[in-house]
Each structure stands twice: as C-alpha cells, then as structure tokens.
Design an enzyme around this catalytic site. Structure first.
Site, PDB file in Angstrom:
ATOM      1  N   ASP A   1       0.819  -1.205   0.000  1.00 52.16           N
ATOM      2  CA  ASP A   1       0.000   0.000   0.000  1.00 52.16           C
ATOM      3  C   ASP A   1       0.859   1.262   0.000  1.00 52.16           C
ATOM      4  OD1 ASP A   1      -1.991   1.858   0.206  1.00 52.16           O
ATOM      5  OD2 ASP A   1      -2.613   1.317   2.227  1.00 52.16           O
TER       6      ASP A   1
ATOM      7  N   ASP B   1      -1.772   5.013  -5.704  1.00 58.94           N
ATOM      8  CA  ASP B   1      -2.180   4.300  -4.498  1.00 58.94           C
ATOM      9  C   ASP B   1      -2.341   2.812  -4.802  1.00 58.94           C
ATOM     10  OD1 ASP B   1      -3.148   3.476  -2.063  1.00 58.94           O
ATOM     11  OD2 ASP B   1      -5.127   4.369  -2.308  1.00 58.94           O
TER      12      ASP B   1
END
Length: 396
Positions: free
Chosen positions: A57, A253
């Site tokens: 992430d 992201d």
C-alpha cells in the site's frame, strides 16, 4: 583438488567482501486485481519469525498487522508481547502523529494511533516493534508497525491478507525505517504488478534510477497531499479527445484495487467510451457490481480478448510533458462471467483527485525515488522477477 576447492574459496571471498546488510532486496508478490482485489508480500515477523501476508500500500505510511483476536486472516493473528509497545514519548511516535494526526484519545504511556484511508476506511491501534527477517536472512532489524485492534469502513482489501505494508510518503514507512537502520542506502523502491497475477516489490535498488522511464517530479507535500505519492496535475484523454478541461491531482495508491475519478470526469469518460464502442457489444449487469459491463459476441476469456473489441486508449498527460498510456487491459477487467467491466469508479468525495489504483498500474514498473523527489513508470514484464544480492546467499 585445488580445482575442486577454487569455486568454494571464491564464494567465501565473495561473502567476506559483501556487507552484512543488503542494499537491495526483492519480494515476490501474490494476488491480482480480480478476483482477489489486492497484491501482497509475505513478510516474516517476530522471533521466531512467522509469515504474514501484507497488502502492498503506497497510500499508507504505516505498516500494520491485524491483532484483534478472532479476525478472519490467512495466518494465526499476531500476538504482541508486553515489551513490544513503542512508548508515547518515543520520537517514532511523534513522527507517526505528524504523519497521520493525533488520535482523539491519546494514551498516556503507549503510542496509539488512528488512520483514515483514501477509500473511507479507518484503523485504530498501538504502535509496536518487532524483528523483520529480510530476504538475505542475515539481518533482523527492529521495525515499528501498527497492531490494529479496531477497523471499519469500506475496505477494498479482502480477508486474504493479515495487514498492510505501508510504503507511503512518511517518516515511519517501511523503506524509511530500513534506511535509518542502514539496511539500504537509498530511499528508493519500485513495484511491478502483473496482469497475470503476482509480480514483485524491489526495495533499495539504485539501478532502477537509470532505467529509461517517464519521470515526473513529486508534488510538494501539503495538508491535502501529505502522505501520498503524487506526480501532480494531469488532464485525462480518450484517444485524441480531452475528457475535461479541468486538471486532476493524480495520486498513486497501490492500496486501491481500482482507479477512482471525480464524478464529473467519470461520467464524461463513460459517455465517450460508450460512443466509441461497436454495436457487437451488449451492455449487461455483472455480479462484480462494477458498472458498466459489456458482453462480447463470444464472451471474454482473458485480457487479450479485450483488445479485439475495445480500441480506445486513455491517457493522462502531466504538466512536464510526460504521458501515462492506459490501454483497455488497464481500465477493464474480465469477470468470472465472461464480461468486460469498467475498472474506473466515480466518487463524490475526492474533489478533483484521480487515484490511480492497481488496475492501471498493471504491467508497469512504477518507481518511487524519494532521494530525488520524483516518480517514474515504464512498461514491463512484471511476471519476471529481477535478481538481487540475496540470491547469492540462497544459492550457496
């Protein structure tokens, strides 16, 4: 006899010359965009070390593990010991709170936190530290990470992971800690997500900086863009047509499965895409809940089939002239029902941001160069992992 021993002596000399820490490490990734919805690295944590699947992430700067008893995770829930919490007055705690903000109810002695993610989900927990066994197996640094006891919201991730591998732009992210521990010399990392599933995560490899890639300066850190990697504003195009005259603030992201667009540009994009399609495609509903979806004359079996029916190519054009090309296989998924579904979602709550998720990053080496403040990408075969120095030890 000398000839027999020569290679062994050579290997021993090589080991003596190599540093006890690795300046470059590569992790295999598991998972996919569909149906798993995430890409994860296996991290070995604790002493003795135990494996955990951590969702890669770049939108979060804190690595965290699910610590709530009874949680449905792939491995036994991580159980911290009493001597592991990071004290409230520790500099790492102050750095974390500068990145994510002070919790509503700060603890007096231990470092607790509250994190809110771009997808609207949140997590509460306590900052602890434990040993991470790295690929070489030689060094086991103490790394601070979150032990999450509460979470909620619309997580895009599945129960197929034990936690998050925080690679965001912060002070306590994994790469920054590895550099402070002198495990790597450069705060550089890259990920390559394969459309075939899996891929790899490379940390500390300076060789990627000389690769022929499209480079864009990282946008300055602001209150709005504090922990996220942003190449700045860009305009969205479908083939030669501009979708909107307004620019969008792009964010990379890898914690998001799909790409997110503001509602206005999303509606314009969908309308333009529909207008470009042939009459052989029929719009249908799909159990994936993605919308819109189309059924082809013979159905779709793989991403290769998409190219036969979908000809339009999207692109993001950045202020410095760099362009990110987004072909059909990077904005559509083939579901288990043989449909092609649009993998870009419209959202009301992100203002003028464009959040680039895993679907659009597939088959691209995406480089995060914190040393020079820039982001880069290039087409790559992500199912082929590069070699690292740790391979020398694994072959001995």
């Amino acid at each position: 006899m000398a000839a027999v021993w020569a290679p062994v002596v050579g290997h021993l000399l090589l080991l003596a010359l190599l540093p006890s820490t690795s300046s470059h490490m590569v992790f295999d990734l598991g998972g996919n965009v569909y149906p798993t919805g995430e890409f994860h690295a296996t991290m070995h944590i604790g002493d003795p070390a135990k494996p955990y699947f951590l969702h890669v992430d770049t939108g979060s700067n804190l690595t965290s593990l699910e610590c709530k008893v009874g949680s449905k995770v792939p491995h036994p829930v991580y159980r911290p010991t009493r001597d592991k919490p990071v004290p409230r007055n520790n500099p790492l705690c102050n750095a974390l709170h500068q990145d994510v903000g002070e919790p509503e109810k700060p603890h007096k002695t231990v470092c607790n936190y509250e994190i809110h993610y771009l997808d609207g989900s949140w997590s509460h927990g306590v900052l602890i530290h434990d040993k991470f066994t790295l690929p070489s197996g030689i060094t086991k640094p103490d790394i601070a990470f979150g032990c999450g006891f509460e979470h909620g919201g619309s997580h895009e991730t599945t129960t197929g992971v034990d936690g998050m591998l925080g690679l965001g732009r912060g002070s306590v992210d994994l790469v920054s800690q590895l550099k402070r521990n002198k495990i790597i010399t450069k705060n550089v990392f890259a990920h390559c997500l394969s459309s075939k599933g899996g891929g790899y995560l490379s940390i500390g490899d300076e060789n990627v900086l000389s690769s022929p890639v499209s480079w864009v300066p990282m946008a300055p850190r602001t209150d709005r863009n504090h922990n996220h990697y942003s190449p700045g504003p860009a305009t969205l195009h479908l083939d030669t047509k501009s979708i909107s005259t307004k620019t969008m603030e792009v964010i990379f992201d890898s914690g998001s499965t799909y790409t997110h667009l503001p509602e206005g540009p999303h509606a314009q994009l969908v309308a333009a895409l529909k207008a470009s399609l042939s009459k052989s495609l029929k719009e249908v509903r799909d159990p994936s809940l993605l919308h819109p979806c189309w059924k082809g004359p013979g159905g779709f079996k793989s991403s290769d089939d998409l190219k036969k029916e979908f000809k339009s190519v999207m692109s993001l054009k950045f202020h410095n002239g760099a362009t990110m090309i987004i072909p059909p296989e990077k904005y559509l998924i083939v579901t288990g029902h043989g449909n092609a579904c649009f993998g870009m979602l419209g959202r009301k709550d992100i203002g003028d941001m464009c959040i680039i998720g895993d679907i659009t990053m597939q088959d691209q080496l995406v480089i995060y160069d914190n040393e020079h403040g820039r982001l880069g990408w290039r087409a790559s075969q992500c199912d082929k992992k590069p070699k690292s120095k740790s391979d020398i030890f694994s072959r001995m």
